[in-house]
Design a protein around this motif. Structure first.
Motif, PDB file in Angstrom:
ATOM      1  N   LEU A 163       0.845  -1.192   0.000  1.00 31.90           N
ATOM      2  CA  LEU A 163       0.000   0.000   0.000  1.00 31.90           C
ATOM      3  C   LEU A 163       0.880   1.241   0.000  1.00 31.90           C
ATOM      4  N   HIS A 164       0.432   2.223  -0.776  1.00 30.44           N
ATOM      5  CA  HIS A 164       1.148   3.497  -0.813  1.00 30.44           C
ATOM      6  C   HIS A 164       0.249   4.577  -0.234  1.00 30.44           C
ATOM      7  N   LEU A 165       0.774   5.322   0.734  1.00 29.36           N
ATOM      8  CA  LEU A 165       0.037   6.471   1.234  1.00 29.36           C
ATOM      9  C   LEU A 165       0.467   7.659   0.384  1.00 29.36           C
ATOM     10  N   VAL A 166      -0.477   8.201  -0.391  1.00 33.80           N
ATOM     11  CA  VAL A 166      -0.107   9.170  -1.413  1.00 33.80           C
ATOM     12  C   VAL A 166      -0.764  10.527  -1.139  1.00 33.80           C
ATOM     13  N   PHE A 167       0.057  11.550  -1.172  1.00 28.15           N
ATOM     14  CA  PHE A 167      -0.456  12.909  -1.038  1.00 28.15           C
ATOM     15  C   PHE A 167      -0.835  13.414  -2.431  1.00 28.15           C
ATOM     16  N   VAL A 180      -4.960  12.953   1.435  1.00 30.52           N
ATOM     17  CA  VAL A 180      -4.189  11.719   1.547  1.00 30.52           C
ATOM     18  C   VAL A 180      -5.070  10.558   1.113  1.00 30.52           C
ATOM     19  N   ILE A 181      -4.593   9.759   0.150  1.00 34.77           N
ATOM     20  CA  ILE A 181      -5.338   8.553  -0.213  1.00 34.77           C
ATOM     21  C   ILE A 181      -4.405   7.338  -0.202  1.00 34.77           C
ATOM     22  N   MET A 182      -5.004   6.186   0.094  1.00 36.24           N
ATOM     23  CA  MET A 182      -4.240   4.942   0.093  1.00 36.24           C
ATOM     24  C   MET A 182      -4.399   4.300  -1.276  1.00 36.24           C
ATOM     25  N   ILE A 183      -3.276   3.939  -1.886  1.00 32.78           N
ATOM     26  CA  ILE A 183      -3.336   3.334  -3.210  1.00 32.78           C
ATOM     27  C   ILE A 183      -2.678   1.953  -3.160  1.00 32.78           C
ATOM     28  N   ASP A 184      -3.465   0.958  -3.534  1.00 36.46           N
ATOM     29  CA  ASP A 184      -2.996  -0.428  -3.537  1.00 36.46           C
ATOM     30  C   ASP A 184      -2.038  -0.629  -4.700  1.00 36.46           C
ATOM     31  N   LYS A 185      -1.042  -1.476  -4.491  1.00 35.33           N
ATOM     32  CA  LYS A 185      -0.055  -1.691  -5.565  1.00 35.33           C
ATOM     33  C   LYS A 185      -0.698  -2.325  -6.801  1.00 35.33           C
ATOM     34  N   ASP A 186      -1.845  -3.019  -6.597  1.00 38.59           N
ATOM     35  CA  ASP A 186      -2.500  -3.680  -7.729  1.00 38.59           C
ATOM     36  C   ASP A 186      -3.512  -2.785  -8.449  1.00 38.59           C
ATOM     37  N   THR A 187      -3.538  -1.513  -8.102  1.00 36.14           N
ATOM     38  CA  THR A 187      -4.492  -0.593  -8.715  1.00 36.14           C
ATOM     39  C   THR A 187      -4.208  -0.425 -10.208  1.00 36.14           C
ATOM     40  N   GLY A 189      -3.783   1.349 -13.583  1.00 39.22           N
ATOM     41  CA  GLY A 189      -3.312   2.696 -13.906  1.00 39.22           C
ATOM     42  C   GLY A 189      -2.166   3.153 -13.014  1.00 39.22           C
ATOM     43  N   PHE A 190      -1.780   2.289 -12.093  1.00 38.74           N
ATOM     44  CA  PHE A 190      -0.626   2.612 -11.247  1.00 38.74           C
ATOM     45  C   PHE A 190       0.515   1.676 -11.592  1.00 38.74           C
ATOM     46  N   ARG A 191       1.715   2.228 -11.674  1.00 45.18           N
ATOM     47  CA  ARG A 191       2.880   1.347 -11.815  1.00 45.18           C
ATOM     48  C   ARG A 191       4.105   1.966 -11.152  1.00 45.18           C
ATOM     49  N   VAL A 192       5.018   1.082 -10.828  1.00 45.99           N
ATOM     50  CA  VAL A 192       6.299   1.519 -10.276  1.00 45.99           C
ATOM     51  C   VAL A 192       7.201   1.883 -11.439  1.00 45.99           C
ATOM     52  N   GLY A 193       7.787   3.068 -11.388  1.00 50.88           N
ATOM     53  CA  GLY A 193       8.637   3.516 -12.484  1.00 50.88           C
ATOM     54  C   GLY A 193      10.104   3.231 -12.211  1.00 50.88           C
ATOM     55  N   ILE A 210       4.163   5.967 -10.645  1.00 51.47           N
ATOM     56  CA  ILE A 210       3.509   6.642 -11.776  1.00 51.47           C
ATOM     57  C   ILE A 210       2.010   6.357 -11.765  1.00 51.47           C
ATOM     58  N   PHE A 211       1.225   7.397 -11.843  1.00 52.61           N
ATOM     59  CA  PHE A 211      -0.233   7.265 -11.862  1.00 52.61           C
ATOM     60  C   PHE A 211      -0.755   7.784 -13.199  1.00 52.61           C
ATOM     61  N   GLU A 212      -1.357   6.882 -13.995  1.00 50.65           N
ATOM     62  CA  GLU A 212      -1.941   7.270 -15.275  1.00 50.65           C
ATOM     63  C   GLU A 212      -3.397   6.848 -15.273  1.00 50.65           C
ATOM     64  N   ASP A 213      -4.270   7.803 -14.973  1.00 54.78           N
ATOM     65  CA  ASP A 213      -5.697   7.491 -14.817  1.00 54.78           C
ATOM     66  C   ASP A 213      -5.908   6.325 -13.853  1.00 54.78           C
ATOM     67  N   ALA A 214      -5.172   6.338 -12.789  1.00 59.26           N
ATOM     68  CA  ALA A 214      -5.323   5.274 -11.788  1.00 59.26           C
ATOM     69  C   ALA A 214      -6.654   5.464 -11.064  1.00 59.26           C
TER      70      ALA A 214
END
Lengths: 381, 384
Positions: A163-167, A180-187, A189-193, A210-214
């Protein structure tokens, strides 16, 4: 003022043993390969260290700041990178404990059990480091979801987090439009760059997110919309005392431990170099700096645990602990390399790694310059 | 510090108020004239500051190490020279409380009960400074008296003090192992005063030479047994560095930092207060960091002494670190305070140049910072 409890002494002994048996032997290799140390993850999971800040009903030990300081210091004494995944996870869990709803807590804590248990704390962006209040990663409401676009940079533990705590920016400009939102790694539109190739602090999985329309469920908002900045200043920034501060302290203590032994063994001019006052005074100064940093950190932790001082005074002490311990860590590790001479400069010995690792603590978790800005602001208020 | 007791907070408030109202207006004059401030010292007596470590029935508050730190810090914010009189007085009474016999305590506590007695700590000699184990002043038993011969130098609060804790050799052939500690009263025949030093700072705290020429000291004035002087010094005397030199430096640094901070807010240049420039802000932040690190180290060391939970060697290490670090920090902080005030800071119209001169003294007295490093590295390295 700092009388450790029985439990704290036990925890420290336990962590010391882990550090010696499991952390230290792998440190040089992890530094060399920059792999994310899944063996460390296994040990931490076995010993419930990811959950240390949680209450007992969630499997934690309700660790207060002093306990966290002890844990981070002992691990960093073996290897500075080792406690970083605990620091980022602890920081996120502390925010969830204070600001998330009961239902969210149940959900997120359960989710973590399914994987590494690691969380990342995602604030910094490519163009917003010290000026974090201007961040631009956008989250726009679309039905039951936020659509997130943007990127985060230099995210410690990002490579392995569940889980990523993202501002993110949900409202207007600067600090008042941040959530602040919590973003799951399996979301989707989200990827690790890109993974950063760093001078030191290897094995910490420092990556770009990286968030692309996540698409993130609205239910993952922590606290109120546009009130995210307060979670940073009221809760998260306080972790600098036990996170960065104790990392710097432990790392430098490890360097001093090493060179004291070295100076007793190394013979020049027919005597151990520890018998020369020039070396003795360097060692004494290194020890003085470390004890002064330790005193400042543990006093700060005590103030936080007992809630006995004003918010501003505690904030000042936290900033002082971070900046001072990091600067002390740099000086002590640099002198450790000097005492060991040409050998210290090689990768055969651990002190050059400690010096490279020390540099990062002056920069991350709020640069030492930003700490001074906050200290001066509180002084001149 | 949020671990202080209610009583310690009250003492802190009281001393802070006294320092502000009674000492601040006199501090510059005391420095300028180098005259011993009898008015201030009488005021100390009236408020029990010379009897702090004594039991309540003798006018004291049973002060522990932390309480002494608090008092010295508060006084030194305003005038380090004035704090020194409290320091040397408590240095003697503290060793007496810890190392004296019941009869000695009864006898001397009664003499101190009036509250106005001043004491001095007498170790250094012309040829034995850092190498204190090489003192040569002799105290040879002759019937009911010890006969003292020798010279002591750089004795803080000398001549004005009523009682002197004197380290001398009772068995000169054994050197440091033949050292003993005595309480010597002013007026003892054969005990006189020599040159008064003209110092760079800490002015108003007399630093004088003591001369012993066949001075006769009653044999019951020996503290502990013959040959225990070095033990008294290292076990009891050296701990005073936390509330002596270290807390003095902390107070000096705080005084200078407070002054420079207020000044920076008022002083306008380029149309703005100089406190609005980051160059000044970062200097102030660094000064504050050093000051708070000093405070943390002192009160942590002091807490170890008071709680008795640490080993003697760890405490010795912490005390030496506290003395060395805080005095170096005060030197840096006061030097930067003068810098922030610029040419004004360099004049005697402002207190920071005095604080800078005072800070230098504390790096030297009560065991030079070099000797502290010798102690620290010995503890760190152990036997080679």
């Amino acid at each position: 003022m700092i009388q450790l409890t029985e439990e704290q002494n036990m925890i420290r002994d336990m962590v010391k043993k882990i550090a010696k048996d499991k952390i230290a032997p792998r440190s040089a290799q992890i530094d060399e390969t920059d792999e994310f140390p899944m063996d460390y993850v296994k040990v931490y999971k076995e010993n419930q260290l990811f959950k240390m800040v949680l209450p007992e009903r969630f499997g934690g030990i309700n660790a207060n700041t002093t306990t966290l300081c002890l844990i981070v210091e002992e691990l960093a004494r073996a290897y500075a990178s080792a406690p970083q995944m605990l620091v980022t996870t602890g920081a996120v869990l502390q925010i969830l404990l204070k600001a998330a709803t009961d239902a969210q807590q149940e959900r997120f804590f359960k989710r973590l059990e399914e994987g590494t248990q690691i969380c990342s704390f995602a604030l910094t962006e490519p163009n917003f480091g010290s000026d974090a209040g201007s961040l631009q990663t956008k989250a726009v409401v679309d039905g039951d979801h936020y659509i997130v676009n943007g990127s985060k940079a230099f995210i410690t533990s990002g490579e392995a987090a569940e889980l990523h705590l993202v501002f993110v920016r949900t409202g207007g400009e600067r600090a008042k439009g941040i959530s602040v939102i919590m973003i799951d790694k399996d979301t989707q539109g989200f990827r690790v760059g890109k993974k950063e190739h760093k001078m030191g602090f290897n094995g910490t999985g420092t990556v770009e997110l990286i968030f692309e329309d996540a698409r993130v469920p609205k239910d993952n908002l922590v606290g109120e919309e546009n009130k995210g900045w307060n979670l940073l200043t009221d809760i998260a920034n306080m972790m600098r005392a036990w996170g960065a501060g104790c990392t710097a302290l432990g790392n430098a203590q490890g360097a001093l431990d090493y060179v004291v032994d070295y100076a007793k063994q190394r013979f020049q001019f027919g005597k151990p170099i520890a018998s020369f006052q020039a070396i003795q005074f360097m060692l004494a100064d290194m020890a003085i700096l470390l004890e002064s940093a330790r005193s400042l950190i543990y006093r700060t932790a005590y103030a936080m645990d007992t809630d006995g001082e004003s918010f501003n005074d505690i904030e000042t002490l936290v900033c002082m602990s971070k900046a001072y311990a990091a600067d002390v860590g740099m000086k002590v590790t640099t002198d450790a390399v000097q005492i060991m001479g040409g050998y210290g400069y090689t990768k055969e010995y651990p002190v050059e790694r400690r010096m490279r690792d020390a540099k990062s603590v002056q920069i991350y978790d709020g640069s030492n310059q930003i700490q001074r800005v906050v200290i001066a602001r509180n002084m001149l208020r | 510090m949020n671990h202080f007791t209610e009583e310690q907070r009250m003492i802190q408030q009281m001393v802070r108020k006294l320092a502000k109202e009674k000492i601040t207006p006199r501090a510059a004059e005391i420095d300028e004239t180098d005259e011993f401030p009898w008015d201030i010292v009488r005021m100390f007596g009236e408020h029990g500051l010379l009897n702090l470590v004594l039991p309540e029935e003798y006018g004291g508050v049973n002060a522990n190490n932390t309480t002494l730190c608090i008092v010295i810090e508060e006084l030194s914010k305003v005038s380090a020279a004035c704090a020194l009189t409290v320091f040397t007085t408590q240095a003697l009474t503290n060793v007496l409380v810890r190392g004296g016999s019941d009869e000695q305590k009864k006898k001397f506590f009664a003499k101190f009960a009036s509250g106005d007695k001043i004491c001095a700590f007498v170790l250094t000699e012309p040829n034995a400074g850092s190498d204190a184990g090489s003192i040569q002043t002799k105290a040879i038993l002759d019937g009911d008296n010890y006969i003292f011969n020798g010279n002591k130098v750089f004795i803080t609060t000398g001549e004005v003090a009523d009682f002197y804790l004197v380290f001398a050799l009772t068995q000169p052939e054994k050197r440091a192992k033949g050292m003993s500690a005595f309480i010597v009263e002013k007026g003892t025949p054969g005990f006189s005063f020599g040159k008064k030093e003209n110092k760079m700072g800490l002015r108003g705290s007399p630093t004088v030479e003591l001369i012993f020429e066949d001075a006769r000291v009653p044999k019951e004035n020996i503290l502990g047994k013959e040959g225990q002087g070095w033990k008294m010094l290292t076990e009891y005397g050296n701990l005073m560095r936390t509330w002596g030199a270290a807390s003095t430096s902390l107070g000096i640094a705080e005084g200078a930092l407070d002054y420079a901070t207020e000044y920076a807010k008022q002083r306008m240049q380029f149309g703005k207060s100089i406190a609005s420039f980051q160059a000044i802000q970062f200097m102030l932040a660094d000064m504050a960091i050093l000051t708070e690190a000093s405070r943390s180290l002192i009160y942590r060391a002091s807490s170890m002494i008071d709680s008795g939970t640490e080993q003697q060697s760890k405490i010795e290490l912490m005390v030496s670190m506290a003395k060395c670090f805080t005095t170096d920090a005060a030197m840096k902080v006061t030097t930067d305070a003068v810098q922030i005030l610029g040419a004004y800071g360099y004049t005697k119209d402002y207190p920071v140049e005095r604080m800078m001169r005072d800070a230098k003294g504390v790096q030297i007295f009560d065991g030079t910072n070099q000797i502290q490093r010798v102690i620290i590295s010995r503890n760190l390295i152990g036997k080679i």
